[in-house]
Design a protein around this motif. Structure first.
Motif, PDB file in Angstrom:
ATOM      1  N   THR A   1    -128.558  -0.727   3.681  1.00  9.50           N
ATOM      2  CA  THR A   1    -129.131  -0.353   2.394  1.00  9.50           C
ATOM      3  C   THR A   1    -128.114  -0.589   1.294  1.00  9.50           C
ATOM      4  OG1 THR A   1    -130.369   1.382   1.225  1.00  9.50           O
ATOM      5  CG2 THR A   1    -128.395   2.070   2.404  1.00  9.50           C
ATOM      6  N   ASP A   2    -128.614  -0.755   0.064  1.00  7.73           N
ATOM      7  CA  ASP A   2    -127.739  -0.878  -1.090  1.00  7.73           C
ATOM      8  C   ASP A   2    -127.363   0.513  -1.595  1.00  7.73           C
ATOM      9  OD1 ASP A   2    -126.918  -3.429  -1.776  1.00  7.73           O
ATOM     10  OD2 ASP A   2    -128.828  -3.947  -2.692  1.00  7.73           O
ATOM     11  N   THR A   3    -126.095   0.733  -1.841  1.00  5.79           N
ATOM     12  CA  THR A   3    -125.613   1.980  -2.416  1.00  5.79           C
ATOM     13  C   THR A   3    -124.732   1.636  -3.616  1.00  5.79           C
ATOM     14  OG1 THR A   3    -123.531   2.106  -1.166  1.00  5.79           O
ATOM     15  CG2 THR A   3    -125.524   2.914  -0.062  1.00  5.79           C
ATOM     16  N   VAL A   4    -124.276   2.669  -4.317  1.00  3.76           N
ATOM     17  CA  VAL A   4    -123.390   2.419  -5.450  1.00  3.76           C
ATOM     18  C   VAL A   4    -122.085   1.791  -4.985  1.00  3.76           C
ATOM     19  CG1 VAL A   4    -124.376   4.250  -6.851  1.00  3.76           C
ATOM     20  CG2 VAL A   4    -122.514   4.794  -5.277  1.00  3.76           C
ATOM     21  N   ALA A   5    -121.755   2.002  -3.695  1.00  3.40           N
ATOM     22  CA  ALA A   5    -120.528   1.419  -3.134  1.00  3.40           C
ATOM     23  C   ALA A   5    -120.775   0.043  -2.518  1.00  3.40           C
ATOM     24  CB  ALA A   5    -119.942   2.354  -2.086  1.00  3.40           C
ATOM     25  N   GLY A   6    -122.001  -0.461  -2.649  1.00  2.00           N
ATOM     26  CA  GLY A   6    -122.319  -1.765  -2.085  1.00  2.00           C
ATOM     27  C   GLY A   6    -123.226  -1.662  -0.880  1.00  2.00           C
ATOM     28  N   LEU A   7    -123.418  -2.757  -0.182  1.00  2.00           N
ATOM     29  CA  LEU A   7    -124.278  -2.790   0.995  1.00  2.00           C
ATOM     30  C   LEU A   7    -123.640  -1.991   2.128  1.00  2.00           C
ATOM     31  CD1 LEU A   7    -126.928  -4.140   2.044  1.00  2.00           C
ATOM     32  CD2 LEU A   7    -125.464  -5.919   3.034  1.00  2.00           C
ATOM     33  N   LYS A   8    -124.375  -1.040   2.711  1.00  5.25           N
ATOM     34  CA  LYS A   8    -123.829  -0.169   3.739  1.00  5.25           C
ATOM     35  C   LYS A   8    -124.779  -0.069   4.936  1.00  5.25           C
ATOM     36  CE  LYS A   8    -119.993   1.135   1.725  1.00  5.25           C
ATOM     37  NZ  LYS A   8    -118.663   0.835   2.323  1.00  5.25           N
ATOM     38  N   LEU A   9    -124.190   0.134   6.078  1.00  7.24           N
ATOM     39  CA  LEU A   9    -124.934   0.325   7.328  1.00  7.24           C
ATOM     40  C   LEU A   9    -125.436   1.766   7.399  1.00  7.24           C
ATOM     41  CD1 LEU A   9    -125.604  -0.955  10.172  1.00  7.24           C
ATOM     42  CD2 LEU A   9    -123.456   0.046  10.951  1.00  7.24           C
TER      43      LEU A   9
END
Length: 436
Positions: free
Chosen positions: A170-178
């Motif tokens: 998913t996309d988060t404010v920290a970037g693409l994350k698992l």
């Protein structure tokens, strides 16, 4: 096919092995555990076919109005880069780098933390993940893709094993994350223990033994017995040198039902199965040594590991495969002192068994005495051949039959110089004579 061995109730062990074609038809029904996961379009096919040309194109950041494939291609490259960084972190012992790919608020973080500890304890030497399929949208700002990992333990230059498992990003404010990690879904050897269980590990000269924290107290005993068993199993190696190392997983009740797909017959105390590369893993049911001798059981299963071809054994050689494993486990015990001789007598006398050896089979629901008797028949037949021709020729016969896949009569004439019909009759007569 996958080789699996287990234990009879009143005695030592029993073995089960199934052809890969049959096992592959058994669908593993474990539900995916990824966060926000919906049914994917198929574990064996991506949402869009990935072509070499598509992969060669530089992926640009998508903009409004772009086709879904543009976004998927961009995400695939970002996921691939994240996995590459994660793999390097694992091999260097950088836990923070390994966990950095995960969203801290997701269950994926705990899964990766446990995997990092287990993989490092098992002395991982290669970890090369890749995600070549285009991700599929599974909800708002969530994508699912398959990850394939080539990996090795202990040996720096092994022929790698490979697993494939699902992931959700998913996309988060920290970037693409698992945010989701699913157990591998192979129909006969997934999930691997280190994927789904925290492991404690002990390593000897020839063996790596892994179990759960709850069974930590038994770890040293299992390792000591496994090291002794390795010295025996090494002597029976077929098709090449002995394994560079043996891997033994000691399973509690819950793990026994889950590791490598579970679903073994109730009489099984242990099994061995090829997991890729040249590796054959051994799994022991921790409950079984209550009614089985752990040392015998390990010699039996680890001999399977030293004799098994990478694609498993042919079912027609069941009697030979188990007979050789019993030969190693029992030390060549005389028929009168062999632990299963009473069960052999019962099969021969009550069931009227009279061969041929190739038809010797065990049903999943077989009684303990039937299983023990079938194993004993295999043992006595192999012992008869070993007494007449010597163990080296018996192992050469096994190589011809199980590694080179020769027809049994051709293998018999080439190795023993006699037609199999004659030797089969002699083995059956020896078994019946031993049964009294």
């Amino acid at each position: 096919m996958a080789e699996e061995t287990g234990a009879p109730a009143p005695r030592r062990r029993k073995s089960l092995w199934l052809p890969l074609g049959l096992v592959a038809a058994l669908v593993l029904c474990a539900a995916p555990v990824g966060v926000g996961v919906v049914v994917f379009r198929g574990l064996d096919s991506p949402a869009w076919p990935a072509s070499p040309a598509a992969k060669a194109e530089p992926a640009r950041s998508p903009v409004a109005g772009d086709a879904e494939r543009v976004t998927a291609t961009y995400l695939r490259d970002r996921i691939g880069a994240a996995l590459t960084t994660q793999g390097r972190a694992l091999l260097s012992g950088d836990q923070g780098g390994f966990l950095g790919v995960a969203d801290p608020a997701s269950p994926a973080l705990a899964t990766l933390r446990a995997q990092f500890t287990s993989l490092r304890a098992m002395k991982v030497t290669k970890w090369a993940p890749s995600a070549d399929s285009l991700p599929s949208s599974v909800g708002t700002q969530k994508w699912r893709t398959l990850v394939e990992v080539q990996h090795c333990f202990v040996e720096p230059d092994c022929k790698p094993m490979t697993i494939t498992y699902g992931t959700v990003w998913t996309d988060t404010v920290a970037g693409l994350k698992l945010v989701g990690v699913e157990p591998s879904m192979s129909t006969y050897d997934g999930p691997r223990p280190w994927e789904v269980s925290p492991l404690v590990v002990a390593t000897g000269k020839r063996v790596v033994v892994a179990t759960t924290p709850a069974l930590r107290g038994q770890l040293r005993t299992v390792l000591t017995e496994a090291e002794r068993a390795a010295a025996v199993a090494d002597r029976y190696a077929v098709g090449g040198p002995p394994p560079a190392h043996y891997e033994v997983f000691y399973a509690g009740t819950a793990e026994w039902k889950r590791w490598f797909g579970g679903s073994r017959p109730s009489w099984t105390a242990g099994y061995a199965l090829p997991v890729g590369g040249r590796q054959v893993d051994v799994v022991i049911n921790a409950a079984a040594p209550q009614r089985n001798n752990l040392d015998d059981l390990l010699r039996h299963e680890m001999t399977h590991a030293s004799t098994m071809p990478s694609d498993g054994f042919p079912t027609s050689a069941w009697w030979l495969v188990e007979g050789i494993a019993e030969l190693a486990a029992s030390g060549g015990a005389a028929p009168a002192t062999y632990e299963g001789i009473q069960e052999v007598r019962k099969v021969v006398k009550e069931r009227g068994w009279s061969g041929p050896l190739e038809d010797l089979k065990i049903a999943d629901g077989a009684a303990d005495w039937e299983v023990a008797g079938a194993y004993g028949i295999g043992y006595l037949a192999v012992r008869q051949l070993a007494e007449r021709f010597g163990e080296p020729d018996v192992l050469a016969f096994m190589k011809a039959l199980t590694h080179e896949r020769m027809p049994i009569d051709e293998a018999s004439r080439e190795v023993f110089g006699e037609p199999w019909s004659v030797l089969n009759a002699q083995c059956v007569a020896a078994v019946r004579a031993a049964a009294g």
